[in-house]
Scaffold this active site. Structure first.
Site, mmCIF file in Angstrom:
data_model
loop_
_atom_site.group_PDB
_atom_site.id
_atom_site.type_symbol
_atom_site.label_atom_id
_atom_site.label_comp_id
_atom_site.label_asym_id
_atom_site.label_seq_id
_atom_site.Cartn_x
_atom_site.Cartn_y
_atom_site.Cartn_z
ATOM 1 N N LYS A 191 41.305 33.731 51.273
ATOM 2 C CA LYS A 191 39.948 34.215 51.073
ATOM 3 C C LYS A 191 39.480 33.783 49.684
ATOM 4 O O LYS A 191 40.294 33.482 48.817
ATOM 5 C CB LYS A 191 39.897 35.746 51.173
ATOM 6 C CG LYS A 191 40.315 36.298 52.524
ATOM 7 C CD LYS A 191 40.266 37.826 52.503
ATOM 8 C CE LYS A 191 40.730 38.411 53.824
ATOM 9 N NZ LYS A 191 40.712 39.897 53.814
ATOM 10 N N HIS A 192 38.179 33.772 49.499
ATOM 11 C CA HIS A 192 37.645 33.376 48.194
ATOM 12 C C HIS A 192 37.995 34.415 47.135
ATOM 13 O O HIS A 192 38.001 35.625 47.401
ATOM 14 C CB HIS A 192 36.131 33.194 48.270
ATOM 15 C CG HIS A 192 35.703 32.032 49.105
ATOM 16 N ND1 HIS A 192 35.974 30.729 48.743
ATOM 17 C CD2 HIS A 192 35.032 31.959 50.283
ATOM 18 C CE1 HIS A 192 35.489 29.910 49.657
ATOM 19 N NE2 HIS A 192 34.921 30.630 50.603
ATOM 20 N N GLU A 193 38.288 33.931 45.941
ATOM 21 C CA GLU A 193 38.574 34.829 44.833
ATOM 22 C C GLU A 193 37.353 35.702 44.551
ATOM 23 O O GLU A 193 36.209 35.256 44.652
ATOM 24 C CB GLU A 193 38.935 34.011 43.590
ATOM 25 C CG GLU A 193 39.358 34.828 42.391
ATOM 26 C CD GLU A 193 40.598 35.653 42.644
ATOM 27 O OE1 GLU A 193 40.452 36.854 42.940
ATOM 28 O OE2 GLU A 193 41.713 35.097 42.561
ATOM 29 N N ALA A 201 41.160 28.990 49.453
ATOM 30 C CA ALA A 201 39.808 28.884 50.011
ATOM 31 C C ALA A 201 38.814 28.286 49.026
ATOM 32 O O ALA A 201 37.789 27.721 49.433
ATOM 33 C CB ALA A 201 39.327 30.270 50.460
ATOM 34 N N ASP A 202 39.097 28.393 47.739
ATOM 35 C CA ASP A 202 38.173 27.877 46.724
ATOM 36 C C ASP A 202 38.323 26.377 46.481
ATOM 37 O O ASP A 202 37.541 25.794 45.720
ATOM 38 C CB ASP A 202 38.388 28.618 45.395
ATOM 39 C CG ASP A 202 38.097 30.106 45.512
ATOM 40 O OD1 ASP A 202 37.125 30.458 46.196
ATOM 41 O OD2 ASP A 202 38.855 30.911 44.934
#
Length: 567
Positions: A191-193, A201-202
């Protein structure tokens, strides 16, 4: 630097029955937590414990009064049930995919054996066996045995037209993007930070932007080589940008048959919108200073170390001006109720002093120009920092650094054929070692810049790495990784030919179709179904990997049928 958030009230114990007061709570396991126990009658802080809880573990915080007069207590953390190993599903999935890969490799080796290959063709199409062997395939020999396999033949044919490493790089970025967009097995690192820092994800969106810049340089060079007028090329650039932006607005505003979509809450920014605008700027910049003909990239420079930059100094000046604009707006623009140059998440971050300052100038510009209802309403910062202000990670100000990312990709197109002549590939044509060393040097330069900007720290640098802001340090870090990854893929796929690029090569050839398709059909079977245990990593990972694999298979089938959707 987060404010403490109320978790639970522990009722007093029943002194006569000697039953302790208890309360059950659920806590997050992504980050270490600090539990602070306060007295209920103005006793202040009684004890503080910092601990990193494990997934599905069961714990007890046992609080005992040691001295009533001194008001001292003891706090002991007891593990009632140990946490599960949440990474076992990833290991199992890895073994399954490695098994499939091993089967495919063994099958490919067997297909190189003449009797086996003829037997397979006979079973698949017995009526055409003789014709395939005698006329179309010819008489296989030791030097031509690979070419009788249709897949390698496609590889060799395609390699004469374009480098597979570019499409492989694009496809790898796209497939990871699809996987994380579908949920990534509900693992936090997919998942994005929430704000500063990086997760898997980033990584993918900037890589996609990077390779878009490379492809832009190649396509424009090809069009100009065939003597297309610049005005005609500019019309194509404008039309493609318009289509990307339009498709993006459609994709990020799904309706799902719920009635007419209200213009009052239409989201304007998005991934495809940013790609479309970035492509417009970078392609126009390249077209403006492009010179048709092979001589366009053979300028002599007094400093060989800067021969990737000096011939294109007007473009670099334009990009530097954009970066100065980003720095001035980010650190000097007055934002009501916020300090100048604020780069924090707002909410409960920074001790809750600036709750409505999410994103600083970047968020303020979006809310001012687009309106609060027309940007993303559920930013990743709300997960940890409990922000209430809408914030769009694909907003206006971050687009400047997205242009810089694409421009870095535009500088180093990996194209080796005679029809292309650009930048690094031109200067070191047919010299693999020099090309790869140049990429490595660019990676080192970008890495050093990132280290200076961040002070090699997640939170304490001058400009932290932040995907939501698309900070300049985020761009230099991602470009550092992109140069290294592209170098590695180029070496394996196009230099040594140890890898054909499969399976990532196929979605890389149909990137727009796969991206839009996975967004549109995200909630439809067989890409999604109702799970029995919504808390199970195994079920989420199975569903997300199945959906991602289906899109790889779809891209392969489209490739075999020569169906490509280009804008």
């Amino acid at each position: 630097q987060c404010l403490y958030q109320f978790l639970a009230f522990v009722p007093p114990s029943n002194g006569s029955l000697r039953e302790p007061g208890t309360v059950a709570v659920m806590v997050d396991t992504q980050h270490p937590l600090t539990l602070l126990l306060n007295g209920s009658v103005g006793d202040g802080e009684l004890c503080k414990i910092q601990y990193h809880f494990g997934e599905f573990g069961n714990y007890s915080l046992v609080v005992k009064t040691l001295s009533t007069s001194a008001k001292t207590v003891s706090c002991d953390l007891v593990i009632n049930e140990g946490p599960i190993n949440s990474y076992l599903p990833i290991l199992f999935a890895f073994l399954v995919y490695m098994g499939i890969l091993a089967i495919l490799i063994v099958g490919r080796l067997f297909m190189k054996i003449d009797p086996v290959r003829k037997w397979v063709y006979k079973k698949l199409n017995p009526r055409e066996t003789d014709r395939l062997i005698n006329s179309e395939l010819g008489s296989p020999n030791a030097t031509d045995s690979v070419s009788s396999d249709p897949t390698p033949r496609l590889w060799s044919t395609a390699s004469r037209q374009r480098l597979r490493s570019l499409d492989t790089f694009r496809g790898l970025s796209l497939i990871i993007m699809v996987f994380v967009n579908y949920g990534g097995g509900k693992y936090w690192f997919f998942k994005h930070e929430s704000w500063n820092g990086l997760t898997v994800a980033d990584l993918v969106f900037p890589w996609f932007v990077f390779i878009m810049g490379t492809s832009t340089s190649l396509s424009l060079s090809s069009m100009l080589r065939w003597e297309s007028s610049k005005w005609k090329v500019l019309r194509k650039i404008l039309w493609r940008s318009f289509l990307l932006i339009l498709l993006g607005i459609i994709v990020v505003n799904p309706n799902y048959c719920l009635g007419p979509l209200s213009w009052d809450n239409l989201r304007i920014p998005g991934v495809l919108q940013r790609l479309g605008f970035t492509y417009l700027v970078v392609a126009a910049l390249e077209l403006l200073f492009a010179r048709a003909g092979p001589e366009s990239g053979t300028l002599e420079t007094p400093c060989p170390a800067l021969q990737d930059i000096l011939p294109y100094w007007p473009q670099w000046i334009f990009i530097l001006v954009l970066e100065v604009i980003w720095l001035c707006l980010t650190f000097l623009l007055p934002v009501p109720g916020c300090p100048r140059g604020y780069l924090g998440p707002g909410g409960i971050g920074d001790f809750g002093i600036y709750p409505n300052c999410t994103g600083g100038a970047a968020g303020y510009i979006d809310r001012l120009l687009l309106g609060e209802k027309h940007i993303y309403q559920h930013p990743s910062s709300s997960v940890i920092y409990q922000t209430t202000m809408p914030y769009d990670p694909e907003g206006i100000l971050g687009t400047i650094n997205t242009i810089f990312m694409a421009f870095l990709g535009l500088q180093v197109p990996l194209f080796f054929l005679a029809v292309c002549y650009r930048k690094i590939i031109l200067f070191y044509k047919d010299r693999h070692k020099q090309i790869m060393s140049r990429f490595f040097l660019w990676s080192i330069v970008m890495g050093v810049i990132s280290a200076i900007l961040t002070k090699c720290s997640k939170e304490e640098g001058f400009i932290p790495i932040n995907k939501n802001l698309w900070s300049i340090s985020y761009v230099t870090t991602m470009s550092c990784f992109a140069f290294i990854l592209l170098l590695l893929i180029y070496y394996l796929v196009d230099v040594k030919r140890l890898w054909s690029g499969a399976p990532f090569f196929y979605p890389g050839m149909n990137s727009i179709l796969i991206y839009i398709g996975h967004e549109v059909f995200e909630n439809y079977f067989p890409f999604k179904w109702k799970m029995q245990d919504s808390q199970s990593h195994a079920e989420h990972l199975t569903q997300n990997l199945t959906a991602t694999t289906l899109w790889v298979i779809i891209s392969y089938l489209l490739y075999r049928r020569r169906i490509f959707w280009k804008i």
